[in-house]
Design a protein around this motif. Structure first.
Motif, short mmCIF file in Angstrom:
data_model
loop_
_atom_site.label_atom_id
_atom_site.label_comp_id
_atom_site.label_asym_id
_atom_site.label_seq_id
_atom_site.Cartn_x
_atom_site.Cartn_y
_atom_site.Cartn_z
N THR A 191 0.83 -1.21 0.00
CA THR A 191 0.00 0.00 0.00
C THR A 191 0.86 1.26 0.00
OG1 THR A 191 -0.19 0.07 2.42
CG2 THR A 191 -1.88 -1.16 1.22
N ALA A 192 2.02 1.18 0.67
CA ALA A 192 2.93 2.33 0.69
C ALA A 192 3.45 2.63 -0.71
CB ALA A 192 4.10 2.06 1.65
N LEU A 193 3.82 1.57 -1.43
CA LEU A 193 4.32 1.74 -2.79
C LEU A 193 3.24 2.32 -3.70
CD1 LEU A 193 6.21 -1.65 -3.09
CD2 LEU A 193 7.29 0.59 -3.16
N LEU A 194 2.04 1.77 -3.60
CA LEU A 194 0.95 2.24 -4.45
C LEU A 194 0.53 3.66 -4.08
CD1 LEU A 194 -1.23 -0.99 -4.67
CD2 LEU A 194 0.42 -0.12 -6.33
N SER A 195 0.59 3.98 -2.79
CA SER A 195 0.28 5.33 -2.33
C SER A 195 1.28 6.33 -2.89
CB SER A 195 0.27 5.38 -0.80
OG SER A 195 0.16 6.70 -0.34
N ALA A 196 2.56 5.99 -2.80
CA ALA A 196 3.60 6.88 -3.32
C ALA A 196 3.47 7.04 -4.84
CB ALA A 196 4.98 6.34 -2.96
N ALA A 197 3.16 5.93 -5.53
CA ALA A 197 2.96 6.01 -6.98
C ALA A 197 1.75 6.87 -7.31
CB ALA A 197 2.78 4.61 -7.56
N ASN A 198 0.69 6.74 -6.51
CA ASN A 198 -0.52 7.54 -6.70
C ASN A 198 -0.21 9.04 -6.59
OD1 ASN A 198 -3.31 7.39 -7.23
ND2 ASN A 198 -3.85 7.58 -5.07
N SER A 199 0.51 9.40 -5.51
CA SER A 199 0.89 10.79 -5.31
C SER A 199 1.87 11.27 -6.39
CB SER A 199 1.53 10.97 -3.92
OG SER A 199 0.62 10.66 -2.90
N GLY A 200 2.80 10.38 -6.75
CA GLY A 200 3.83 10.75 -7.72
C GLY A 200 3.27 11.03 -9.11
N LEU A 201 2.32 10.19 -9.54
CA LEU A 201 1.72 10.41 -10.85
C LEU A 201 0.91 11.69 -10.85
CD1 LEU A 201 1.35 9.33 -13.70
CD2 LEU A 201 -0.61 7.99 -12.88
N TYR A 202 0.23 11.96 -9.76
CA TYR A 202 -0.51 13.22 -9.61
C TYR A 202 0.43 14.42 -9.73
CZ TYR A 202 -2.89 17.09 -7.28
OH TYR A 202 -3.40 18.33 -6.98
N ALA A 203 1.52 14.40 -8.96
CA ALA A 203 2.44 15.54 -8.92
C ALA A 203 3.10 15.77 -10.27
CB ALA A 203 3.49 15.31 -7.84
N SER A 204 3.58 14.70 -10.91
CA SER A 204 4.30 14.86 -12.17
C SER A 204 3.36 15.35 -13.28
CB SER A 204 4.96 13.53 -12.57
OG SER A 204 4.02 12.47 -12.61
N SER A 205 2.11 14.86 -13.30
CA SER A 205 1.18 15.33 -14.33
C SER A 205 0.82 16.79 -14.13
CB SER A 205 -0.09 14.46 -14.32
OG SER A 205 -0.81 14.60 -13.11
N ARG A 206 0.69 17.23 -12.87
CA ARG A 206 0.36 18.64 -12.61
C ARG A 206 1.52 19.55 -12.98
NH1 ARG A 206 -3.81 15.42 -12.14
NH2 ARG A 206 -5.62 16.39 -11.17
N MET A 207 2.74 19.06 -12.87
CA MET A 207 3.87 19.87 -13.29
C MET A 207 3.85 20.10 -14.79
SD MET A 207 6.01 21.33 -11.40
CE MET A 207 6.21 21.53 -9.65
N LEU A 208 3.55 19.04 -15.57
CA LEU A 208 3.47 19.22 -17.02
C LEU A 208 2.30 20.14 -17.38
CD1 LEU A 208 4.16 15.66 -18.52
CD2 LEU A 208 5.74 17.57 -18.19
N TRP A 209 1.18 19.99 -16.67
CA TRP A 209 0.04 20.87 -16.90
C TRP A 209 0.43 22.33 -16.65
CZ3 TRP A 209 -2.33 24.31 -13.57
CH2 TRP A 209 -3.52 24.87 -14.00
N SER A 210 1.13 22.57 -15.55
CA SER A 210 1.51 23.93 -15.20
C SER A 210 2.50 24.51 -16.20
CB SER A 210 2.11 23.95 -13.79
OG SER A 210 2.38 25.27 -13.37
N LEU A 211 3.46 23.69 -16.66
CA LEU A 211 4.41 24.16 -17.68
C LEU A 211 3.67 24.56 -18.96
CD1 LEU A 211 7.36 21.62 -17.32
CD2 LEU A 211 7.53 24.10 -17.12
N SER A 212 2.68 23.74 -19.32
CA SER A 212 1.91 24.03 -20.52
C SER A 212 1.06 25.29 -20.33
CB SER A 212 1.01 22.84 -20.86
OG SER A 212 0.24 23.08 -22.00
N LYS A 213 0.49 25.43 -19.15
CA LYS A 213 -0.34 26.60 -18.82
C LYS A 213 0.48 27.90 -18.94
CE LYS A 213 -4.25 28.28 -17.03
NZ LYS A 213 -5.53 28.22 -17.73
N GLU A 214 1.77 27.79 -18.57
CA GLU A 214 2.66 28.96 -18.65
C GLU A 214 3.31 29.10 -20.02
OE1 GLU A 214 3.03 31.18 -16.22
OE2 GLU A 214 1.60 30.09 -14.97
N LYS A 215 2.86 28.25 -20.98
CA LYS A 215 3.34 28.29 -22.37
C LYS A 215 4.83 27.97 -22.49
CE LYS A 215 -0.23 31.49 -23.99
NZ LYS A 215 -1.09 31.32 -22.81
N MET A 216 5.32 27.11 -21.59
CA MET A 216 6.72 26.69 -21.65
C MET A 216 6.90 25.39 -22.43
SD MET A 216 8.30 27.63 -17.92
CE MET A 216 8.59 29.32 -17.43
N ILE A 217 5.79 24.60 -22.55
CA ILE A 217 5.80 23.41 -23.39
C ILE A 217 4.51 23.42 -24.21
CG2 ILE A 217 7.24 22.06 -21.83
CD1 ILE A 217 4.72 20.64 -20.84
#
Length: 472
Positions: free
Chosen positions: A300-326
């Motif tokens: 559960t710890a591994l899946l929890s960390a993966a759950n949080s990690g996928l959330y965080a990494s996708s929001r970073m790409l979203w934010s970069l795109s929102k700022e017109k950097m990608i």
């Protein structure tokens, strides 16, 4: 999935409550860094050295969170770190910090899915690791793709299991240390004997404390997820400070209490990353089915960390795109407010690191921990520097400190101390051959991010100047 209308096409929904923010942060922190790599730290730094290392790591985490609190309450935006760095340090630094944080989680995703598959082989020995890894990857992807609220709710329950286990572990462990509970194959309670031992309190010397600081920083990484989720939280001015306060003091109790018990019950020579130190302790206390219980909890710890990690990494790409950097397509949201394209690319990155963990299973764990640790420490340095620059500009514009709804105390001591301590932990791994590869991989990636940004910026500059001249 259909995309929303143009007005709300790139606007995330505010659906996370205070309990979601709190458990999201705990879920990102309490993972393999505590359940597995803590054994490596004990083996390298010794019991007292490990306690000191985690105290320093906790202090760094606390200082960074104080800086993040002021920034995220003043500007509650998703993908916060790079937005702050872009505005108050420079766009190149913001671009680099975003990709470093993306690297932190996508590098970790592969090892988490692979380790989950390996854990399942305890119960299903004739099955394939890749089959379970694929199943868990699909499950985590769907958890994130459905809705932010569904993701937060699933992470809340994932994290709850870990919190209950750690509290139970600390209570039983202290009882075993002081003879309240008996232990198998032990004639008398160890008390505090393992902290001194025949090799002294620092069996490998004092310097390994600094060499292990990066793996300790990796163990504390995830607290900054509160800043990532601020843009999707209800009433961030109230919930973000509350989540930071609750997370910090609970993490101190969980981590320091856990390390105290581990160091007291496991001789430093026996600690490592081959087997979870939690399994060893539960087994010695005589908890029925200890290995199976911890197998489930670590899963559960591994899946929890993966759950949080996928959330965080996708929001970073979203934010970069929102700022017109990608590419702007990464900023598009589904009808449920999910950046699906950013989610898919982040999952692909995780699958690539999953492949690397299969190729070199004996060494890849510490390597991935070190790379992720280096990346997150760079991000922490960016948070501290951003807060320093934000406060200075805020005052220069004629505002008063009292106008801030959440204030970092002892300015400028806190951001400067946070920055320097993070920098020192990066220097320490240069002396550890097991973690030195983080510098060999992390520094070139850092340079590549800056080079990519400025190369793209210089190419677009003539076009921007032409548009400006045409407008005139």
């Amino acid at each position: 999935m259909e995309y929303t209308n143009e007005d709300s096409q790139t606007k995330l929904q505010r659906t996370m409550k205070s309990r979601h923010l709190f458990m999201l942060s705990l879920g990102g922190v309490i993972g393999t860094g505590l359940f597995l790599s803590s054994g490596y730290t004990i083996n390298q730094a010794g019991p007292i050295g490990t306690m000191i290392a985690y105290l320093i790591g906790g202090l760094i985490m606390y200082l960074v969170m104080l800086c993040l609190g002021e920034l995220s309450v003043s500007m509650p935006v998703t993908g916060a770190f790079h937005t702050y760095a872009t505005k108050y340090i420079g766009p190149g630094t913001g671009f680099t910090i975003a990709w470093m944080y993306w690297l932190t989680w996508t590098v970790a995703l592969g090892s988490e899915f692979t380790a989950s598959g390996l854990l399942m082989q305890r119960w299903f020995p004739d099955t394939s690791v890749w089959m379970w890894s694929a199943i868990f990857a699909a499950t985590i992807f769907l958890s994130n793709a459905f809705s932010a609220k569904f993701f937060a709710e699933s992470e809340f329950w994932f994290s709850s299991i870990k919190v209950v286990t750690i509290l139970l572990f600390i209570i039983l462990g202290v009882g075993a240390m002081f003879g309240i509970l008996s232990m198998k194959d032990v004639s008398s309670a160890p008390m505090l004997s393992n902290f001194i031992g025949e090799d002294g309190p620092f069996p490998n010397g004092f310097f390994p404390i600094f060499m292990t600081m990066l793996s300790v920083s990796f163990a504390f990484s995830g607290t900054e997820l509160i800043g990532i989720a601020a843009g999707e939280s209800i009433d961030p001015e109230k919930n973000v400070p509350r989540a930071i306060k609750n997370t910090v003091w609970r993490l101190f109790i969980f981590f320091i209490g856990t390390i105290f018990v581990l160091s007291g019950l496991i001789p430093w020579k026996e600690a490592g990353v081959i087997e979870s130190p939690f399994v060893v302790v539960f087994d010695r206390i005589g908890v029925p089915y200890a290995a199976d219980i911890m197998n489930f909890v670590i899963l559960t710890a591994l899946l929890s960390a993966a759950n949080s990690g996928l959330y965080a990494s996708s929001r970073m790409l979203w934010s970069l795109s929102k700022e017109k950097m990608i590419n702007p397509s990464f900023a598009k949201l589904t009808s449920k407010g999910i950046p699906l394209q950013a989610l898919i690319v982040s999952m692909i990155g995780g699958c690539l690191s999953l492949f690397s963990s299969i190729v070199a299973p004996d060494t890849v764990y510490i390597v991935l921990v070190s790379i992720s640790g280096f990346a997150v420490v760079v991000v922490w340095m960016g948070i501290a520097a951003s807060q320093f620059m934000f406060r200075r500009r805020f005052l220069e514009q004629g505002n008063y400190v009292e106008d801030l709804k959440y204030r970092t105390p002892l300015y400028p001591i806190v951001p400067i101390a946070a920055f320097l301590l993070c920098f020192a932990s990066c220097i320490g791994i240069a002396f550890d051959p097991n973690q030195r590869i983080a510098l060999y991989c992390g520094i070139p990636f850092l340079a590549l991010c800056y080079f990519t940004y400025y190369l793209k910026n210089n190419r677009n500059r003539p076009r921007a100047i032409k548009k400006l001249n045409d407008a005139r």
